[in-house]
Design a protein around this motif. Sequence first.
Motif, PDB file in Angstrom:
ATOM      1  N   GLU A   1       0.853  -1.185   0.000  1.00 24.02           N
ATOM      2  CA  GLU A   1       0.000   0.000   0.000  1.00 24.02           C
ATOM      3  C   GLU A   1       0.888   1.234   0.000  1.00 24.02           C
ATOM      4  OE1 GLU A   1      -3.950   0.510   2.274  1.00 24.02           O
ATOM      5  OE2 GLU A   1      -2.495   1.639   3.481  1.00 24.02           O
TER       6      GLU A   1
ATOM      7  N   THR B   1      -4.248   7.096  -1.935  1.00 22.55           N
ATOM      8  CA  THR B   1      -3.652   5.847  -1.461  1.00 22.55           C
ATOM      9  C   THR B   1      -4.256   4.665  -2.210  1.00 22.55           C
ATOM     10  OG1 THR B   1      -3.256   6.766   0.743  1.00 22.55           O
ATOM     11  CG2 THR B   1      -3.257   4.370   0.545  1.00 22.55           C
TER      12      THR B   1
ATOM     13  N   GLU C   1      -3.409   0.276  -3.529  1.00 22.64           N
ATOM     14  CA  GLU C   1      -2.585  -0.927  -3.412  1.00 22.64           C
ATOM     15  C   GLU C   1      -1.863  -1.135  -4.737  1.00 22.64           C
ATOM     16  OE1 GLU C   1      -4.484  -3.946  -0.171  1.00 22.64           O
ATOM     17  OE2 GLU C   1      -5.445  -3.921  -2.145  1.00 22.64           O
TER      18      GLU C   1
ATOM     19  N   ARG D   1      -0.016  -0.742 -10.506  1.00 27.57           N
ATOM     20  CA  ARG D   1      -1.419  -0.861 -10.082  1.00 27.57           C
ATOM     21  C   ARG D   1      -2.201  -1.626 -11.145  1.00 27.57           C
ATOM     22  NH1 ARG D   1      -6.044   2.674 -10.581  1.00 27.57           N
ATOM     23  NH2 ARG D   1      -7.581   2.139  -8.967  1.00 27.57           N
TER      24      ARG D   1
END
Length: 223
Positions: free
Chosen positions: A119, A161, A163, A180
């Motif tokens: 993250e 933010t 992952e 991503r």
Amino acid sequence: MAKRKPVTFAPKTGAMYAAMEAALEGQVTQFTTGSIVKGTVRGITDNQVFIDIGYKSEGVVPSNQFTEAEQVKVGDEVDVLLEQLEGDDGMVMLSKSKADDKIRWDMVLEKYQEGCVVEGIITSRVRGGLIVMVDSVEAFLPGSQVDISPVHDPEPYLNQTFEFKVIKISDERRNIIVSRRELLEDRQADKKRELLTSIEKDQIRKGRVKNITEFGAFVDLDG
């Protein structure tokens, strides 16, 4: 007048000499350039912090390498990187900032590996992509890896933010490349496999019309 006896030295043999020699050699060999060592702050001036790492002379670190939040004081124990055992002035050359960088990087290598999910927050744009902060370490997100669809304006992604999937870690260059897009594609593929294993003839399912053509409609069944 009596003759002065010549000065004689004990031969370099015996247990005592061997112990002294071993101690001196041990002091040198335990310090390796580029390694992180612990030291104790012995003195502070406006520009320098003097640190005792257990060597025959003290080491010095520029005071601007300590942040105000750290508020270093005499007697504190700190981690420093050994740059040179003896500089031109005979002082041990140390670096606090390089030690901090190495400690952070070693933590990254211990915690993450290629293929894992992390993250991070997208902080800025650079040539060819974006910078992502992962555990206080900068990672590079190529522009082609921001999303599944091409992203022409990355501004909406800044300070967000997400992952990411780690696709490359270079210990030599100390950089991390993340994606991503690959993570989203992996999860999309997982959903598709799950759907194909559970779908059956004559089932009734909800879906979203994605496209309509002359010969029919494409419906997304969330897979």
